[in-house]
Design an enzyme around this catalytic site. Structure first.
Site, PDB file in Angstrom:
ATOM      1  N   ARG A  32      -3.094   4.723  -2.315  1.00 33.11           N
ATOM      2  CA  ARG A  32      -2.966   3.379  -1.730  1.00 33.11           C
ATOM      3  C   ARG A  32      -2.709   2.298  -2.780  1.00 33.11           C
ATOM      4  NH1 ARG A  32      -5.520  -0.017   2.477  1.00 33.11           N
ATOM      5  NH2 ARG A  32      -6.541  -1.825   1.579  1.00 33.11           N
ATOM      6  N   GLU A  89       0.689  -4.472  11.131  1.00 32.37           N
ATOM      7  CA  GLU A  89       0.184  -3.096  10.999  1.00 32.37           C
ATOM      8  C   GLU A  89       0.922  -2.253  12.033  1.00 32.37           C
ATOM      9  OE1 GLU A  89      -2.114  -1.964   8.842  1.00 32.37           O
ATOM     10  OE2 GLU A  89      -3.217  -3.755   8.199  1.00 32.37           O
ATOM     11  N   HIS A  93       2.504  -3.346   6.866  1.00 34.34           N
ATOM     12  CA  HIS A  93       1.451  -2.351   6.615  1.00 34.34           C
ATOM     13  C   HIS A  93       1.421  -1.312   7.734  1.00 34.34           C
ATOM     14  CE1 HIS A  93      -1.022  -4.420   3.415  1.00 34.34           C
ATOM     15  NE2 HIS A  93      -0.229  -5.421   3.791  1.00 34.34           N
ATOM     16  N   HIS A 124       0.863  -1.191   0.000  1.00 37.66           N
ATOM     17  CA  HIS A 124       0.000   0.000   0.000  1.00 37.66           C
ATOM     18  C   HIS A 124       0.890   1.228   0.000  1.00 37.66           C
ATOM     19  CE1 HIS A 124      -3.372  -2.625   1.810  1.00 37.66           C
ATOM     20  NE2 HIS A 124      -3.509  -2.526   0.502  1.00 37.66           N
ATOM     21  N   GLU A 131       1.626   3.894   2.941  1.00 37.39           N
ATOM     22  CA  GLU A 131       2.093   3.379   4.235  1.00 37.39           C
ATOM     23  C   GLU A 131       3.624   3.466   4.307  1.00 37.39           C
ATOM     24  OE1 GLU A 131      -0.019  -0.399   4.427  1.00 37.39           O
ATOM     25  OE2 GLU A 131      -1.939   0.637   4.193  1.00 37.39           O
TER      26      GLU A 131
HETATM   27  O1  0X9 Z   1      -6.793  -4.027   4.426  1.00 35.09           O
HETATM   28  C1  0X9 Z   1      -5.624  -4.413   4.272  1.00 35.09           C
HETATM   29  O2  0X9 Z   1      -5.188  -4.801   3.196  1.00 35.09           O
HETATM   30  C2  0X9 Z   1      -4.684  -4.414   5.461  1.00 35.09           C
HETATM   31  N1  0X9 Z   1      -4.918  -3.264   6.283  1.00 35.09           N
HETATM   32  S1  0X9 Z   1      -4.527  -1.761   5.747  1.00 35.09           S
HETATM   33  O3  0X9 Z   1      -5.086  -0.787   6.671  1.00 35.09           O
HETATM   34  N2  0X9 Z   1      -2.948  -1.583   5.811  1.00 35.09           N
HETATM   35  O4  0X9 Z   1      -4.976  -1.609   4.410  1.00 35.09           O
HETATM   36  C3  0X9 Z   1      -4.929  -5.683   6.250  1.00 35.09           C
HETATM   37  C4  0X9 Z   1      -4.557  -6.928   5.508  1.00 35.09           C
HETATM   38  C5  0X9 Z   1      -4.969  -8.135   6.235  1.00 35.09           C
HETATM   39  N3  0X9 Z   1      -4.280  -9.292   5.816  1.00 35.09           N
HETATM   40  C6  0X9 Z   1      -4.877 -10.451   5.436  1.00 35.09           C
HETATM   41  N4  0X9 Z   1      -6.071 -10.469   4.899  1.00 35.09           N
HETATM   42  N5  0X9 Z   1      -4.209 -11.539   5.621  1.00 35.09           N
HETATM   43 ZN    ZN Z   2      -1.855  -1.652   4.135  1.00 32.01          ZN
END
Ligand code: 0X9
Ligand code: ZN
Ligand code: ZN
Length: 430
Positions: A242, A390, A313, A186, A189
């Site tokens: 993003r 995160e 992230h 992303h 980040e």
């Molecule tokens: O939403 C996302 O892709 C991630 N959070 S963010 O706020 N950085 O965008 C979380 C990803 C979760 N990971 C998995 N699904 N394994």
């Molecule tokens: Zn992310």
């Protein structure tokens, strides 16, 4: 019932009212500005409020969800365009949200970040500010040249805009278990690539015994900036970008969420969006993004060597394991994933900053997210230990984490990583 009717009317109204509000598409040299854009923390206490948040998502010119609803915090962080602030405030009142202003002017934070960048004239790469892609690449070239015996470059492929996606291998001897780190999938980040580059540097320069053990008895494959196009764009044009940068033929909106584009439970359970304007747009098909495809092919070729897979992230301070695509089912080794995860979070909590990380499966601790890289690696390549990390913070600065927090965040990662690898070893995974 009445409230639902009001909601429907508002929904219809809002598309009319908001139709004309456009986050001006930037000219080639112009940066997107966030003057007086505010970030609110909304505490969700009922389903109707959640439906209102869903409506925000369809009005991407007016709202940007910085943090989606999760059942543990029950909070949503939303950035609000000042042009609709009055309307937003009415809505908040009408639906009885408990809300807190977290950031009063996003542009102020971005300006402060840029000021630090200017003050440090860039003579040395020092983790006192955030660096642009070309600076990170030059630094990487220097590292590869300085440590030729133990490092090697790898390129997994090219991005949509034809940038090479580069990684570094650190290996002291043959036969070590591989720990793979993918960072900055992303674009906005920025703390993730700052932390990945710092970690690479520590592996190569630290004299601390525990870090030497990590460096020498594991092979590290690290991609500091995976979403190269998005990252370059977040520096040149839009700090809050993003997604990837590949256009979508059916829409004026650009880019796909690469972390929804992997071919594992793709687009299931509302864990991604089919709207090209959404921040969680899954793409036209699994692996429609050349970046995701390149990574998947690369990982497939070395799958038997990989023992741990980590995706960096921000933000929120979570350590998230599979599954992301479903909240009612858990991976076979979930107990181990929790135990390793808890070792990571308590190691971080024991540092002087006392930062706390929440641990658990993505879908239960955060929200349903399908088609992510970590889940794909876990499900399709059978790598048993995989986490999304995160990083800081919990919303005070969000994606625009002040440069003074880079080093503390890195120190936390190192403490957590030592514990994570240590516990994985104890449980027989490496
Ligand atoms: O939403 C996302 O892709 C991630 N959070 S963010 O706020 N950085 O965008 C979380 C990803 C979760 N990971 C998995 N699904 N394994
Ligand atoms: Zn992310
Ligand atoms: Zn499925």
């Amino acid at each position: 019932m009445l409230k639902i009717q009001i909601l429907v009317v508002l929904l219809l109204l809002s598309t009319v009212v908001h139709g004309g509000i456009i986050k001006k598409p930037p000219a080639a040299t112009e940066k997107v500005r966030y003057d007086n854009f505010k970030v609110f923390n909304l505490k969700i206490s009922n389903k109707i409020q959640l439906a209102v948040v869903e409506m925000f998502k369809s009005l991407e010119k007016s709202y940007d969800i910085w943090k989606e609803y999760d059942s543990s915090s029950k909070e949503v962080h939303v950035m609000v365009n000042p042009t609709i602030l009055k309307y937003f405030e009415k809505l908040i009142k009408l639906f009885g949200f408990e809300s807190e202003l977290m950031i009063s002017n996003v542009q102020d934070l971005i300006d402060a970040e840029v000021a630090t960048t200017r003050a440090d004239d860039g003579a040395t790469f020092g983790w006192t500010r955030y660096y642009e892609l070309h600076e990170i690449e030059t630094w990487l070239d220097g590292i590869l040249a300085a440590y030729p015996d133990v490092t090697q470059e790898f390129i997994i492929g090219s991005s949509y805009e034809n940038r090479p996606i580069r990684g570094i291998k650190i290996s002291h001897k043959p036969g070590n278990p591989v720990i793979f780190i993918e960072s900055n999938i992303h674009a906005r980040e920025w703390i993730t690539s700052a932390t990945a580059t710092w970690f690479i540097n520590e592996l190569l320069t630290s004299t601390v015994a525990a870090v030497r053990d990590l460096a020498e008895n594991y092979d590290w494959h690290i991609i500091p900036v995976f979403n190269v196009d998005g990252f370059a764009y977040s520096h040149s044009t839009d700090r809050m970008w993003r997604k990837t940068r590949q256009p979508v033929t059916t829409s004026a909106c650009i880019g796909t969420d690469a972390n929804r584009n992997f071919d594992s439970h793709w687009m299931e359970n509302n864990g991604a969006s089919d709207n090209p304007c959404s921040e969680t747009y899954a793409g036209t098909a699994p692996f429609s993004e050349p970046e995701a495809k390149a990574l998947a092919d690369h990982l497939t070729n070395i799958k038997d060597e990989i023992k741990i897979y980590l995706s960096f992230h921000s933000y929120g301070q979570y350590l998230l394991s599979p599954y992301g695509h479903v909240a009612s089912d858990f991976p076979p080794n979930y107990d181990d994933l929790l135990e390793i995860g808890n070792a990571f979070s308590s190691a971080i909590n024991n540092l002087q900053y006392q930062t706390s990380y929440a641990v658990g499966s993505t879908a239960t601790v955060l929200y349903v997210a399908s088609g992510s890289s970590v889940d794909w690696v876990y499900n399709m390549l059978d790598v048993k230990i995989g986490y999304t990390i995160e990083y800081r913070d919990r919303g005070r600065f969000g994606f625009v984490l002040p440069p003074v927090q880079i080093i503390p965040n890195c120190e936390e990662l190192m403490a957590g990583m030592l514990a994570l690898v240590g516990k994985s070893k104890e449980l027989g995974y490496v």
